[in-house]
Design an enzyme around this catalytic site. Sequence first.
Site, PDB file in Angstrom:
ATOM      1  CE1 TYR B 127      -3.679   2.313  -0.041  1.00 52.58           C
ATOM      2  CE2 TYR B 127      -2.611   3.386   1.823  1.00 52.58           C
ATOM      3  CZ  TYR B 127      -3.562   3.386   0.818  1.00 52.58           C
ATOM      4  OH  TYR B 127      -4.389   4.472   0.655  1.00 52.58           O
ATOM      5  CG  ASN B 217      -5.551   7.162   6.710  1.00 48.64           C
ATOM      6  OD1 ASN B 217      -5.851   5.979   6.853  1.00 48.64           O
ATOM      7  ND2 ASN B 217      -6.167   7.947   5.845  1.00 48.64           N
ATOM      8  CB  SER B 242       6.195   9.641  11.219  1.00 51.62           C
ATOM      9  OG  SER B 242       7.522   9.297  10.939  1.00 51.62           O
ATOM     10  CG  HIS B 267       5.812  12.483   8.333  1.00 45.52           C
ATOM     11  ND1 HIS B 267       5.601  12.065   7.052  1.00 45.52           N
ATOM     12  CD2 HIS B 267       7.118  12.246   8.594  1.00 45.52           C
ATOM     13  CE1 HIS B 267       6.736  11.581   6.553  1.00 45.52           C
ATOM     14  NE2 HIS B 267       7.678  11.685   7.464  1.00 45.52           N
ATOM     15  CG  ASP B 365      12.151   9.803   5.894  1.00 45.17           C
ATOM     16  OD1 ASP B 365      12.020   8.796   6.615  1.00 45.17           O
ATOM     17  OD2 ASP B 365      11.839  10.953   6.262  1.00 45.17           O
ATOM     18  CD  GLU B 419       6.322 -32.981  25.806  1.00 43.85           C
ATOM     19  OE1 GLU B 419       5.653 -33.076  24.766  1.00 43.85           O
ATOM     20  OE2 GLU B 419       7.209 -32.113  25.978  1.00 43.85           O
ATOM     21  CG  HIS B 424       3.911 -37.100  19.647  1.00 41.70           C
ATOM     22  ND1 HIS B 424       2.546 -37.001  19.728  1.00 41.70           N
ATOM     23  CD2 HIS B 424       4.339 -35.904  19.138  1.00 41.70           C
ATOM     24  CE1 HIS B 424       2.169 -35.808  19.286  1.00 41.70           C
ATOM     25  NE2 HIS B 424       3.230 -35.121  18.923  1.00 41.70           N
TER      26      HIS B 424
END
Lengths: 436, 436
Positions: B127, B217, B242, B267, B365, B419, B424
């Site tokens: 985006y 935003n 920011s 910003h 930046d 366990e 298993h």
Amino acid sequence: MNRVEWARLDPAQREAVLTRPAAAQAPEVTRTVAAMLDDVRVRGEAALREYARRFDGVDLDGFQVGEDEFERAADSLPPVLRDAIDDAAGRIERFHRDGMAVAYAVDTADGVRCERILRPIGRVGLYVPAGSAPLPSTALMLGVPARLAGCRDVVLCTPPRADGSADPAVLYAAAACGIGGTPRGGVFKLGGVQAIAAMAYGAAGVPACDKLFGPGNGWVTEAKRQVSAGGAVGIDMPAGPSEVLVIADAGANPAFVAADLLSQAEHGPDSQVLLLSDDPALIERVGRALEQQLKALPREGIARQALAGSYLIHVESLQQAFDISNRYAPEHLILALRDARAQLDRVQAAGSVFLGDWAPEALGDYCSGTNHVLPTAGAARYCSGVSVASFQVAITVQEVQPRGLAAIGPCAAELAAAEGLEAHRRAVTLRLEAAA
Amino acid sequence: MNRVEWARLDPAQREAVLTRPAAAQAPEVTRTVAAMLDDVRVRGEAALREYARRFDGVDLDGFQVGEDEFERAADSLPPVLRDAIDDAAGRIERFHRDGMAVAYAVDTADGVRCERILRPIGRVGLYVPAGSAPLPSTALMLGVPARLAGCRDVVLCTPPRADGSADPAVLYAAAACGIGGTPRGGVFKLGGVQAIAAMAYGAAGVPACDKLFGPGNGWVTEAKRQVSAGGAVGIDMPAGPSEVLVIADAGANPAFVAADLLSQAEHGPDSQVLLLSDDPALIERVGRALEQQLKALPREGIARQALAGSYLIHVESLQQAFDISNRYAPEHLILALRDARAQLDRVQAAGSVFLGDWAPEALGDYCSGTNHVLPTAGAARYCSGVSVASFQVAITVQEVQPRGLAAIGPCAAELAAAEGLEAHRRAVTLRLEAAA
């Protein structure tokens, strides 16, 4: 276990087969978890005591495990189990250490040095379940990489037993990872939602942690999701019921395949196991072996429930099996193939892969060296299992000389102007003028 | 900008100073976003058209940018801007390439080979906001690592302009990263919540993505949070307004420091900037420079709002400054110190660090080479900025020979027994017996 012919399924049926059976989250789970989290945040220790009484059936004076309980735990374990824990810890450490990220630096221009440095996450919280069974292996899978990362404080929560003690094997495993010795970390006898709340917010001596790790039931998973939603604390990954997908060819051993399917199925009623094979005879033999082996299992009931939501799938080709697997993105993928190594290139998404007939998934659960905290429910499409990196942050650094600024400053100023960010541009041009 | 003496603040005041001013999420944002996401999921293209009309004021025939629009965009840009984009892309690529993880293998026992392999995430959605300004730099920061990772499909959404076209600089940057040329990816003119919905669920030719990236935003951030909550799609990180924290000593240049503070403040009104210094005279001079520079800024109004929630903090020592910084965990940390390099060891948590007087944050930046998509709101305590690894999954693999099983199988069997997971244990012992 349901048998299907992939070629005969329409798209909706295919999607149904590949949909995890885990019950859609009931709204009351969401609400109850939210209320419990709030309760611990507001009332702290009093709430923790109440939940320990209600859910674990114990009245605890304090939650932290003391030196004496660690010692009693170690003394109570059979030496062969202590050795197994030490042995597993050693192999897990060897594998994880070799995969650690390293700092590096690049001069991207003359006078511009860019770097990545690594820092341990300051305080981490590990959750070790002990619902149907205590899981010392999970203590190792989280504790070893936390120690390798160098985390300052390591907190571990595990539910108390009916007599108020913690599981001794879990304590021994925690101690093997150095947990308990850290000044501000330690092991706390807290289970479920209340453990997650304590580690997220801090309560009753449990310090608030930066990131929480570990598997758990649906309640624990929902609690981790809720505490991390606001961004105040991180979590390792979205966890869910365990699952395995096996791709087997005609030469596979049906008894081995059945045993692997059952070792996932016994985890819980909502676990899912899938077998994909291009050989109907193999599928038939696995079906018979499952029935035979099931009868001998103490957790037969759980396994049968899991198998009811599971599938033996006849595919037209192994390529089709890989296509299905990559779409499903299983937590565990077993390639019971004659040329498993050569087929590895076809794997695009999975948590952990087991090659050939001699690599039961249970080895990865305990002691091959890889981590058993892995993405479930298809999250392997975009997320990886736990590693040392899960306990670190990578920070980038830039060091710039005046000649470096002269070299790349005009590029930054041009882009800042294009984005209409004048203050960005001036932070660069002001320096360019001063350096000129 | 508020001035405070750290030593005179009580704990509650200190916490208030370090609390991000970002407005607590209004419940109606949560509800509205949920409704919009649902709408796109159910109605698809029709909903997207409606939102484009309502929020972007345009009626679009189709959302995907075609070859001709890419060409017109490139032709319309001044050569100096094209060069700046190419130049920045090159440095970003150089830095990111050197930090890529590599596959590795370890024999954890004789006959037990454990590996980590890497795979690109199949389909990623990027985006690129264009609210108050289009951000071609963000297209580079996401597109370059996506290409290095080798993602099969790369989708990029960016809001349409009033005339229905996409920002030409964003398109040029996308093309520089090879986006548009992929058969199933491409650039789509979609903004805000509807863009996130389209990439999460698939709609109007936008394919459903595995993981979504990028800043935005509060609406976009909430949309990313909601689509990822169920685990069906991943996101890069919790994003937010920011922020920058500057630690400056008596020798720092007040004009440079003020310019850096302003380049974050411009910003948005909810951006936060902090200056920590042990020199009251420097703080005084920065305050004056801020006032002077502010007047010349086109975005003065926005910057003033941000400064109203920001602080100039006099600390007793630089160590105290680092303690505060590590607790705050800023997105950007500028060390305007005479011995910045030597002080780097004190940094425990930050998104990106800028050393000395000649490294304005604006370089990071745009074009130093590091990534500008970084954790905000304190998430730098537990999460890292975007890198190539953000576009990959790491998969572990184990290949076991019969002698390897004989070596480690008994350890696994012992732990499985401890366990209480009998299936298993049997998956291991069955093979041990067969191999004997």
